[in-house]
Design a protein around this motif. Structure first.
Motif, mmCIF file in Angstrom:
data_model
loop_
_atom_site.group_PDB
_atom_site.id
_atom_site.type_symbol
_atom_site.label_atom_id
_atom_site.label_comp_id
_atom_site.label_asym_id
_atom_site.label_seq_id
_atom_site.Cartn_x
_atom_site.Cartn_y
_atom_site.Cartn_z
ATOM 1 N N PHE A 165 0.835 -1.207 0.000
ATOM 2 C CA PHE A 165 0.000 0.000 0.000
ATOM 3 C C PHE A 165 0.869 1.258 0.000
ATOM 4 C CE2 PHE A 165 -2.053 2.769 3.484
ATOM 5 C CZ PHE A 165 -2.699 3.606 2.597
ATOM 6 N N VAL A 166 1.885 1.263 0.848
ATOM 7 C CA VAL A 166 2.744 2.452 0.950
ATOM 8 C C VAL A 166 3.542 2.659 -0.341
ATOM 9 C CG1 VAL A 166 4.725 3.421 2.196
ATOM 10 C CG2 VAL A 166 2.804 2.467 3.457
ATOM 11 N N ALA A 167 3.830 1.576 -1.053
ATOM 12 C CA ALA A 167 4.495 1.727 -2.353
ATOM 13 C C ALA A 167 3.654 2.589 -3.286
ATOM 14 C CB ALA A 167 4.736 0.346 -2.971
ATOM 15 N N ALA A 168 2.342 2.371 -3.271
ATOM 16 C CA ALA A 168 1.448 3.156 -4.133
ATOM 17 C C ALA A 168 1.462 4.629 -3.753
ATOM 18 C CB ALA A 168 0.021 2.594 -4.040
ATOM 19 N N ILE A 169 1.471 4.908 -2.446
ATOM 20 C CA ILE A 169 1.547 6.298 -1.981
ATOM 21 C C ILE A 169 2.861 6.926 -2.447
ATOM 22 C CG2 ILE A 169 1.672 7.808 0.041
ATOM 23 C CD1 ILE A 169 0.062 5.729 1.605
ATOM 24 N N ALA A 170 3.940 6.164 -2.318
ATOM 25 C CA ALA A 170 5.280 6.710 -2.555
ATOM 26 C C ALA A 170 5.473 7.158 -4.001
ATOM 27 C CB ALA A 170 6.337 5.670 -2.172
ATOM 28 N N VAL A 171 4.972 6.384 -4.950
ATOM 29 C CA VAL A 171 5.292 6.670 -6.363
ATOM 30 C C VAL A 171 4.059 6.945 -7.222
ATOM 31 C CG1 VAL A 171 7.463 5.368 -6.294
ATOM 32 C CG2 VAL A 171 5.361 4.188 -6.966
ATOM 33 N N ASN A 172 2.935 7.311 -6.576
ATOM 34 C CA ASN A 172 1.699 7.564 -7.345
ATOM 35 C C ASN A 172 1.346 6.369 -8.217
ATOM 36 O OD1 ASN A 172 1.175 10.221 -6.480
ATOM 37 N ND2 ASN A 172 2.629 11.053 -7.974
#
Ligand SMILES: [Zn+2]
Length: 303
Positions: free
Chosen positions: A187-194
């Motif tokens: 989930f945080v990967a999605a936040i990090a790189v849009n």
């Protein structure tokens, strides 16, 4: 037969090369024999860079304040937290229509007026009790599903039993919710790189699905996560010369004891993220245990 032997040998070499990877070894040393899971991955692909105590990383526990990222995402998308709007924390939140004393923020005298980003950075409970109450359980659940957090093996997000439990769900506390470190890292990967939510794997498949949310929405979450490391609850994750962003969580054991679980989820470098780190300490705190360990993971990372 020879082919099978060669394949087996190749597998051994691969396993050995993974085991010898200095970053993986460093992460294993940092966790030691403690019940601590570490998931480190490339946010653009989901490719694992380190994975310590994989079984623990797939077990679900109350996420505590790392869930505020989900509440914040839903709130921004619902128009409940437009840029420029402040929330008022007086140190407690009176749950509308609920009996019993107000639910406390950890800062007894209150955080005062805070924007969403500061509320994330300071991990203000009052702000997220209020947002959870206004959003309601179905909206929180739908957002958590989109974030890849539920349904997941072992994880749960049940309907809260009353208004107080709903407010507590807004901050990731209570028996209604349990999440895994592995899914939180995706989930945080999605936040990090849009980007889209990723599935952590040593050999990931091609990315599927649309980006988690609009870039301007995810930028609000990133600002809050950077604030947490610069001046908030994730300060111990700070590393000189590397802009780290993250969110902590300290959640209560469901067994009624006074013990707590510690969480950190974050990424670096903040301006162009290349590493996501999720740390779950079965016993500990977000600030003292998980954030501090995450800082050591970022230090050990060969940038
Ligand atoms: Zn507060």
């Amino acid at each position: 037969m020879i082919r099978a032997l060669l394949l087996a040998a190749a597998g051994l070499v691969l396993a050995a090369s993974v085991a010898r990877d200095p970053f993986q070894l460093a992460c294993e040393r940092l966790a030691g024999t403690r019940a601590i899971a570490i998931v480190a991955l490339d946010p653009a692909t989901g490719r694992l860079r380190a994975l310590v105590h994989p079984q623990l990383a797939q077990e679900a526990y109350p996420p505590g304040s790392v869930f505020k990222l989900v509440t914040a995402l839903a709130a921004v998308e619902e128009g409940l937290a437009p840029a420029g709007r402040d929330f008022l924390c007086t140190g407690a939140y009176k749950v509308p229509g609920a009996k019993g004393p107000p639910l406390p923020c950890y800062k007894a005298d209150g955080h005062g007026h805070v924007a969403l980003e500061e509320a994330l950075g300071l991990s203000c409970n009052a702000t997220f009790y209020a947002l959870g109450s206004r959003l309601g359980a179905p909206r929180l659940r739908a957002t958590a599903e989109r974030c890849g957090l539920v349904p997941a093996p072992g994880a749960w997000l049940k309907a809260p039993r009353d208004a107080r439990a709903l407010a507590q769900l807004g901050i990731g506390e209570g028996p209604a919710i349990g999440l895994t470190a592995e899914r939180l890292a995706g989930f945080v990967a999605a936040i990090a790189v849009n980007g889209p939510v990723v599935t952590p794997a040593w050999e990931p498949g091609p990315l599927t699905g649309p980006p988690l949310a609009k870039p301007e929405v995810l930028a609000r979450l990133r600002a809050g996560m950077r604030a947490a490391v610069v001046r908030g609850t994730a300060k111990p994750a700070a590393v000189p010369g590397l802009a780290v962003a993250g969110k902590t969580g300290t959640s209560t054991y469901l067994d009624g004891s006074n013990r707590t679980h510690g969480w950190f989820v974050g990424y670096a470098p903040a301006e162009r993220p290349r590493l996501v780190v999720a740390v779950f300490a079965k016993e500990g705190t977000g600030f003292g245990t998980a954030s501090a360990l995450a800082g050591q993971v970022f230090r050990a990372w060969p940038r």
